[in-house]
Design an enzyme around this catalytic site. Structure first.
Site, PDB file in Angstrom:
ATOM      1  N   MET A  99       1.323  -1.181   0.323  1.00 38.36           N
ATOM      2  CA  MET A  99      -0.003   0.051   0.402  1.00 38.36           C
ATOM      3  C   MET A  99       0.369   1.231   0.036  1.00 38.36           C
ATOM      4  O   MET A  99       0.186   2.117   0.158  1.00 38.36           O
ATOM      5  CB  MET A  99      -1.092  -0.193   1.159  1.00 38.36           C
ATOM      6  CG  MET A  99      -2.293  -1.194   0.929  1.00 38.36           C
ATOM      7  SD  MET A  99      -3.025  -0.084   2.920  1.00 38.36           S
ATOM      8  CE  MET A  99      -4.576  -0.763   2.463  1.00 38.36           C
ATOM      9  N   ARG A 176      -2.154   5.660   3.955  1.00 41.77           N
ATOM     10  CA  ARG A 176      -3.553   4.270   3.628  1.00 41.77           C
ATOM     11  C   ARG A 176      -3.809   4.035   5.878  1.00 41.77           C
ATOM     12  O   ARG A 176      -4.621   3.098   5.721  1.00 41.77           O
ATOM     13  CB  ARG A 176      -2.380   3.462   3.881  1.00 41.77           C
ATOM     14  CG  ARG A 176      -1.177   2.957   4.592  1.00 41.77           C
ATOM     15  CD  ARG A 176       0.234   2.022   4.325  1.00 41.77           C
ATOM     16  NE  ARG A 176       0.956   1.713   4.917  1.00 41.77           N
ATOM     17  CZ  ARG A 176       2.262   1.179   4.649  1.00 41.77           C
ATOM     18  NH1 ARG A 176       1.970   0.246   3.567  1.00 41.77           N
ATOM     19  NH2 ARG A 176       3.366   1.159   5.222  1.00 41.77           N
ATOM     20  N   HIS A 198      -0.995 -28.269   8.216  1.00 44.54           N
ATOM     21  CA  HIS A 198      -1.688 -27.932   9.116  1.00 44.54           C
ATOM     22  C   HIS A 198      -2.609 -26.392   8.613  1.00 44.54           C
ATOM     23  O   HIS A 198      -3.223 -26.183   9.917  1.00 44.54           O
ATOM     24  CB  HIS A 198       0.227 -26.893   9.603  1.00 44.54           C
ATOM     25  CG  HIS A 198      -0.138 -26.648  10.307  1.00 44.54           C
ATOM     26  ND1 HIS A 198      -0.910 -27.093  12.321  1.00 44.54           N
ATOM     27  CD2 HIS A 198       0.664 -25.219  11.191  1.00 44.54           C
ATOM     28  CE1 HIS A 198      -0.603 -25.970  12.897  1.00 44.54           C
ATOM     29  NE2 HIS A 198      -0.211 -24.758  11.991  1.00 44.54           N
ATOM     30  N   ARG A 203      -7.599 -23.478   9.642  1.00 37.07           N
ATOM     31  CA  ARG A 203      -8.601 -21.947   8.693  1.00 37.07           C
ATOM     32  C   ARG A 203      -9.434 -23.289   8.487  1.00 37.07           C
ATOM     33  O   ARG A 203     -10.388 -21.656   7.829  1.00 37.07           O
ATOM     34  CB  ARG A 203      -7.389 -21.726   8.005  1.00 37.07           C
ATOM     35  CG  ARG A 203      -6.184 -20.467   8.507  1.00 37.07           C
ATOM     36  CD  ARG A 203      -6.514 -19.884  10.086  1.00 37.07           C
ATOM     37  NE  ARG A 203      -5.457 -19.487  10.588  1.00 37.07           N
ATOM     38  CZ  ARG A 203      -5.019 -18.067  11.038  1.00 37.07           C
ATOM     39  NH1 ARG A 203      -6.398 -18.020  11.272  1.00 37.07           N
ATOM     40  NH2 ARG A 203      -4.593 -17.609  12.016  1.00 37.07           N
TER      41      ARG A 203
HETATM   42  C1  LIG Z   1      -9.541 -19.663  15.635  1.00 39.58           C
HETATM   43  C2  LIG Z   1      -8.754 -18.845  15.478  1.00 39.58           C
HETATM   44  C3  LIG Z   1      -8.455 -17.947  16.255  1.00 39.58           C
HETATM   45  C4  LIG Z   1      -7.252 -17.433  16.496  1.00 39.58           C
HETATM   46  N1  LIG Z   1      -6.836 -16.141  17.853  1.00 39.58           N
HETATM   47  C5  LIG Z   1      -6.099 -15.282  17.739  1.00 39.58           C
HETATM   48  C6  LIG Z   1      -5.442 -14.584  18.507  1.00 39.58           C
HETATM   49  O1  LIG Z   1      -6.934 -13.975  18.756  1.00 39.58           O
HETATM   50  N2  LIG Z   1      -4.506 -13.514  19.249  1.00 39.58           N
HETATM   51  C7  LIG Z   1      -3.136 -14.186  18.858  1.00 39.58           C
HETATM   52  O2  LIG Z   1      -2.435 -13.474  18.469  1.00 39.58           O
HETATM   53  N3  LIG Z   1      -3.517 -14.915  17.056  1.00 39.58           N
HETATM   54  C8  LIG Z   1      -4.538 -15.776  16.846  1.00 39.58           C
HETATM   55  N4  LIG Z   1      -4.761 -16.735  15.816  1.00 39.58           N
HETATM   56  C9  LIG Z   1      -3.235 -17.533  15.451  1.00 39.58           C
HETATM   57  C10 LIG Z   1      -3.170 -18.476  16.437  1.00 39.58           C
HETATM   58  O3  LIG Z   1      -2.226 -18.551  17.748  1.00 39.58           O
HETATM   59  C11 LIG Z   1      -1.226 -18.907  15.744  1.00 39.58           C
HETATM   60  O4  LIG Z   1      -0.720 -18.126  15.823  1.00 39.58           O
HETATM   61  C12 LIG Z   1      -1.382 -19.227  14.029  1.00 39.58           C
HETATM   62  O5  LIG Z   1      -2.853 -19.676  13.648  1.00 39.58           O
HETATM   63  C13 LIG Z   1      -0.632 -19.489  13.085  1.00 39.58           C
HETATM   64  O6  LIG Z   1      -0.366 -20.847  13.946  1.00 39.58           O
HETATM   65  P1  LIG Z   1       0.117 -21.892  14.294  1.00 39.58           P
HETATM   66  O7  LIG Z   1       0.522 -21.007  15.919  1.00 39.58           O
HETATM   67  O8  LIG Z   1       0.252 -23.615  14.640  1.00 39.58           O
HETATM   68  O9  LIG Z   1       1.852 -21.807  13.301  1.00 39.58           O
HETATM   69  P2  LIG Z   1       2.608 -21.975  12.044  1.00 39.58           P
HETATM   70  O10 LIG Z   1       3.168 -20.724  12.386  1.00 39.58           O
HETATM   71  O11 LIG Z   1       2.102 -22.701  11.414  1.00 39.58           O
HETATM   72  O12 LIG Z   1       3.302 -23.239  12.868  1.00 39.58           O
HETATM   73  C14 LIG Z   1       2.938 -24.376  12.525  1.00 39.58           C
HETATM   74  C15 LIG Z   1       3.319 -25.437  13.474  1.00 39.58           C
HETATM   75  O13 LIG Z   1       5.235 -25.384  13.721  1.00 39.58           O
HETATM   76  C16 LIG Z   1       5.370 -24.744  14.964  1.00 39.58           C
HETATM   77  N5  LIG Z   1       6.363 -23.756  15.210  1.00 39.58           N
HETATM   78  C17 LIG Z   1       5.863 -22.668  14.868  1.00 39.58           C
HETATM   79  N6  LIG Z   1       7.017 -22.298  14.798  1.00 39.58           N
HETATM   80  C18 LIG Z   1       7.093 -22.088  15.878  1.00 39.58           C
HETATM   81  C19 LIG Z   1       7.968 -21.874  17.579  1.00 39.58           C
HETATM   82  N7  LIG Z   1       8.562 -20.842  17.661  1.00 39.58           N
HETATM   83  N8  LIG Z   1       8.200 -22.509  18.822  1.00 39.58           N
HETATM   84  C20 LIG Z   1       7.619 -23.200  18.626  1.00 39.58           C
HETATM   85  N9  LIG Z   1       6.999 -24.108  17.745  1.00 39.58           N
HETATM   86  C21 LIG Z   1       7.093 -23.555  16.651  1.00 39.58           C
HETATM   87  C22 LIG Z   1       4.120 -24.931  16.390  1.00 39.58           C
HETATM   88  O14 LIG Z   1       3.774 -26.949  16.006  1.00 39.58           O
HETATM   89  C23 LIG Z   1       3.470 -24.857  14.814  1.00 39.58           C
HETATM   90  O15 LIG Z   1       1.582 -25.390  15.201  1.00 39.58           O
HETATM   91  C24 LIG Z   1      -5.964 -17.247  16.050  1.00 39.58           C
HETATM   92  C25 LIG Z   1      -5.645 -18.902  15.170  1.00 39.58           C
HETATM   93  C26 LIG Z   1      -6.977 -19.122  15.099  1.00 39.58           C
HETATM   94  C27 LIG Z   1      -7.626 -20.394  14.222  1.00 39.58           C
END
Ligand SMILES: Cc1cc2nc3c(=O)[nH]c(=O)nc-3n(C[C@H](O)[C@H](O)[C@H](O)COP(=O)(O)OP(=O)(O)OC[C@H]3O[C@@H](n4cnc5c(N)ncnc54)[C@H](O)[C@@H]3O)c2cc1C
Length: 247
Positions: A99, A176, A198, A203
């Site tokens: 943006m 923006r 995943h 999602r």
């Molecule tokens: C319905 C819903 C509501 C949500 N609401 C909120 C909210 O209100 N606020 C908010 O902040 N987030 C929110 N989230 C986001 C959620 O908390 C996750 O941050 C986001 O979905 C990324 O997924 P993930 O944690 O599985 O990480 P990804 O980045 O997808 O990584 C995949 C997997 O790799 C591993 N991994 C990756 N990085 C690390 C690490 N640094 N340490 C340890 N293991 C790791 C974990 O096993 C993780 O599950 C929401 C998600 C959903 C689906």
């Protein structure tokens, strides 16, 4: 919203199977034909053998081999809110429309009022739409008409104000700030097949917001064409598993 598959690993399931067979294979998979590598797997032909092995891997939580095939999607017209949600996934690579360098100075605010440039959530126009965390249920036509009017007024005014700020010489990167979080954005994202599962676990789930769920369903449809045995198995046996983190 539109999702297109931009690029993907050829023969992803041959790659998954070859990688998995490597783990239990005395010889070097790099110098054998795929048919030879798959010889000991049950199945009348090579497709059946792939189905057997992929089903076995997924049912046993052996997800490593699914990290080898990569796929890239182009996504058009999601909200900045949806973009913020999907970019939380750290093993997905993104390019997001800027943006700062793309100024929406030629957009007609009347088109914004009609639904262009800013995503309109279904709850702004559908009286029967029930959102997550919504107090109460469906509303009457009059209430939803008022909601829609407020929504359209607000986003149109934001875009008009943005354009006035540009006219006053404010840089797009600062102007923006007044645009709504529903402002549309295009993006390109790449991930491997394991990560795609995943992302779908989290999602495509019922408690995700409607927009990211819709985008994920489109991604899953394209994944099913690209990597059919894997995503058919996922659809039949694994979808709706709750936020599974790892094997
Ligand atoms: C319905 C819903 C509501 C949500 N609401 C909120 C909210 O209100 N606020 C908010 O902040 N987030 C929110 N989230 C986001 C959620 O908390 C996750 O941050 C986001 O979905 C990324 O997924 P993930 O944690 O599985 O990480 P990804 O980045 O997808 O990584 C995949 C997997 O790799 C591993 N991994 C990756 N990085 C690390 C690490 N640094 N340490 C340890 N293991 C790791 C974990 O096993 C993780 O599950 C929401 C998600 C959903 C689906």
């Amino acid at each position: 919203m539109k999702v297109e598959l931009l690029a993907a690993t050829d023969d992803p399931e041959e790659l998954i199977c070859t990688a998995a067979r490597n783990d239990y294979y005395a010889d070097f998979v790099g110098e054998e034909s795929f048919e030879t590598v798959m010889e000991s797997i049950d199945g009348d032909d090579i497709e059946a053998k792939k189905e057997t092995l992929i089903g076995h891997l997924l049912s046993h939580g052996h997800f490593g081999p699914f990290e080898h095939p990569q796929v890239t999607f182009a996504v058009k017209g999601i909200s900045r809110s949806c973009m913020a949600q999907i970019t939380r996934h750290r093993h997905v690579s993104f390019d997001v429309q800027s943006m700062r360098y793309v100024a929406f100075d030629d957009v007609d605010p009347e088109d914004v009022r009609e639904g262009e440039m800013v995503v309109t959530p279904p709850s702004a126009s559908d009286p029967d739409w029930i959102g997550r965390n919504q107090k109460g249920g469906a509303v009457d036509e009059e209430t939803v008409a008022e909601r829609e009017e407020i929504f359209r007024e607000s986003v149109t005014r934001s875009v008009e104000d943005y354009q006035r700020l540009l006219d006053l010489g404010m840089p797009p990167e600062d102007a923006r700030f007044v645009l709504p979080i529903g402002t549309e954005v295009n993006m390109v994202m790449s991930m491997n097949a394991r990560m795609l599962m995943h992302v779908a676990d989290m999602r495509a789930a019922a408690d995700s917001q409607w927009e990211i769920r819709e985008m994920t369903e489109k991604v899953l449809d394209l994944a099913a064409e690209w990597c059919p045995i894997t995503f058919d198995y996922y659809e039949q046996n694994m979808k709706n598993r709750k936020n599974r983190l790892a094997p």
